[in-house]
Design an enzyme around this catalytic site. Structure first.
Site, PDB file in Angstrom:
ATOM      1  N   HIS A  43       0.979  -0.931   0.245  1.00  0.00           N
ATOM      2  CA  HIS A  43      -0.086  -0.325   0.131  1.00  0.00           C
ATOM      3  C   HIS A  43       0.824   0.815   0.027  1.00  0.00           C
ATOM      4  CE1 HIS A  43      -3.686   1.678   1.792  1.00  0.00           C
ATOM      5  NE2 HIS A  43      -3.451   2.659   0.881  1.00  0.00           N
ATOM      6  N   GLU A  70      -2.198  -1.967  -3.191  1.00  0.00           N
ATOM      7  CA  GLU A  70      -4.004  -0.805  -2.857  1.00  0.00           C
ATOM      8  C   GLU A  70      -3.278   0.639  -2.477  1.00  0.00           C
ATOM      9  OE1 GLU A  70      -4.481  -4.153   0.593  1.00  0.00           O
ATOM     10  OE2 GLU A  70      -3.793  -1.757   1.278  1.00  0.00           O
ATOM     11  N   HIS A 190      -8.336  -6.159   6.745  1.00  0.00           N
ATOM     12  CA  HIS A 190      -7.888  -5.598   7.951  1.00  0.00           C
ATOM     13  C   HIS A 190      -8.228  -6.192   9.544  1.00  0.00           C
ATOM     14  CE1 HIS A 190      -7.247  -1.797   9.158  1.00  0.00           C
ATOM     15  NE2 HIS A 190      -7.028  -0.714   7.402  1.00  0.00           N
TER      16      HIS A 190
HETATM   17  N1  PXP Z   1      -7.227  -3.718   3.346  1.00  0.00           N
HETATM   18  C1  PXP Z   1      -7.235  -2.921   2.675  1.00  0.00           C
HETATM   19  C2  PXP Z   1      -7.485  -2.008   2.654  1.00  0.00           C
HETATM   20  C3  PXP Z   1      -5.909  -2.169   4.072  1.00  0.00           C
HETATM   21  O1  PXP Z   1      -5.691  -0.692   3.809  1.00  0.00           O
HETATM   22  C4  PXP Z   1      -5.196  -3.070   4.370  1.00  0.00           C
HETATM   23  C5  PXP Z   1      -4.044  -1.954   5.687  1.00  0.00           C
HETATM   24  O2  PXP Z   1      -2.947  -1.349   4.792  1.00  0.00           O
HETATM   25  C6  PXP Z   1      -5.412  -4.270   4.982  1.00  0.00           C
HETATM   26  C7  PXP Z   1      -6.322  -4.703   3.842  1.00  0.00           C
HETATM   27  C8  PXP Z   1      -4.013  -4.999   6.104  1.00  0.00           C
HETATM   28  O3  PXP Z   1      -4.796  -5.004   7.016  1.00  0.00           O
HETATM   29  P1  PXP Z   1      -4.097  -5.096   8.597  1.00  0.00           P
HETATM   30  O4  PXP Z   1      -2.999  -4.805   8.077  1.00  0.00           O
HETATM   31  O5  PXP Z   1      -4.706  -4.940   8.873  1.00  0.00           O
HETATM   32  O6  PXP Z   1      -4.149  -6.689   8.436  1.00  0.00           O
END
Ligand code: PXP
Length: 237
Positions: A43, A70, A190
């Site tokens: 990301h 992302e 997430h």
């Molecule tokens: N999906 C998106 C769109 C995110 O922004 C993130 C965090 O960067 C994640 C998934 C992954 O989340 P986590 O780090 O809590 O596993």
């Protein structure tokens, strides 16, 4: 089986905290794949506080599974993901400087903008996913803009899992079912972790991919990366 894409932002955060190249983000990506991960997620944010633009260009030839990028679809971001030919781009509605993604797109309000972005990405043979809350009207909006997939924002599920997991999963089951009925693929991400992942996966049969970063990298401190990835893959069986 649901695919595991490991989000390696936190590896870059650790590296950037000292300058230099320890830990090496590219090597970690290679190892995650060697240990069984079926994708790598990054990301890159405009302030480059973890993954830098240069990382993205370096990672693409090394990722033979799936590179999922992302980010907010700024002109710069779109130029980069098209240039590197990401396998999948997940659009998130983050503002610059935001700590982490904390809400999904309003696919109704942003219909024209997202439609244009998605068709640009698809013309370049990039699969698209958009980050959304589990609401049918939002998923209907996603179908109208012809995205290949949505990524369900699972933080509320994770938060409520230990209070009442049946109640926590219900909106996600219903949104995933609705998406399947109207031909939209479903990813999720997430705050997924070793406690809550298996229950999500068991209850959402059409879950194509999860992207997991924070908890997985934290678990790797205790179990090591190889064993941790194995544990997450076991949750997805
Ligand atoms: N999906 C998106 C769109 C995110 O922004 C993130 C965090 O960067 C994640 C998934 C992954 O989340 P986590 O780090 O809590 O596993």
């Amino acid at each position: 089986m649901t695919r595991l894409s490991v989000n390696i932002n936190k590896i870059a955060t650790l590296r950037n905290s000292r300058g230099g190249n320890i830990p090496n983000v590219a090597e970690v990506a290679i190892d995650c794949q060697k240990f069984g991960a079926q994708g790598i997620t990054v990301h890159p944010r405009s302030d480059e506080r973890h993954i830098k633009r240069q990382d993205v260009y370096e990672l693409k030839p090394l990722v033979h599974t799936e590179l999922n990028i992302e980010g907010y679809p700024s002109e710069d971001f779109l130029k980069m993901v098209i240039e590197v030919k990401a396998h999948q781009v997940t659009l998130v509605p983050d503002l610059p400087g935001q700590l982490t993604s904390d809400h999904g797109w309003d696919t109704i309000k942003n219909e024209a903008f997202l439609k244009e972005v998605i068709s640009r990405l698809q013309e370049n043979n990039i699969r698209t996913s958009i980050f959304v809350d589990p609401e049918n009207k939002i998923i209907d909006g996603a179908a109208r803009i012809s995205t290949n997939r949505v990524e369900l924002y699972t933080e509320p599920y994770a938060k409520n899992y230990h209070i009442d997991r049946e109640k926590a999963i219900a909106p996600f089951m219903s949104a995933a079912k609705h998406a399947r009925e109207i031909g939209v693929g479903v990813n999720a991400g997430h705050d997924l972790n070793l406690d809550n992942l298996n229950f999500m996966c068991k209850n959402i049969p059409n879950l194509l991919e999860v992207s997991i970063g924070h908890a997985l990298i934290a678990d790797a401190l205790y179990y090591g990366l190889e064993k941790t990835i194995q544990k997450y893959l076991d949750c997805l069986k």
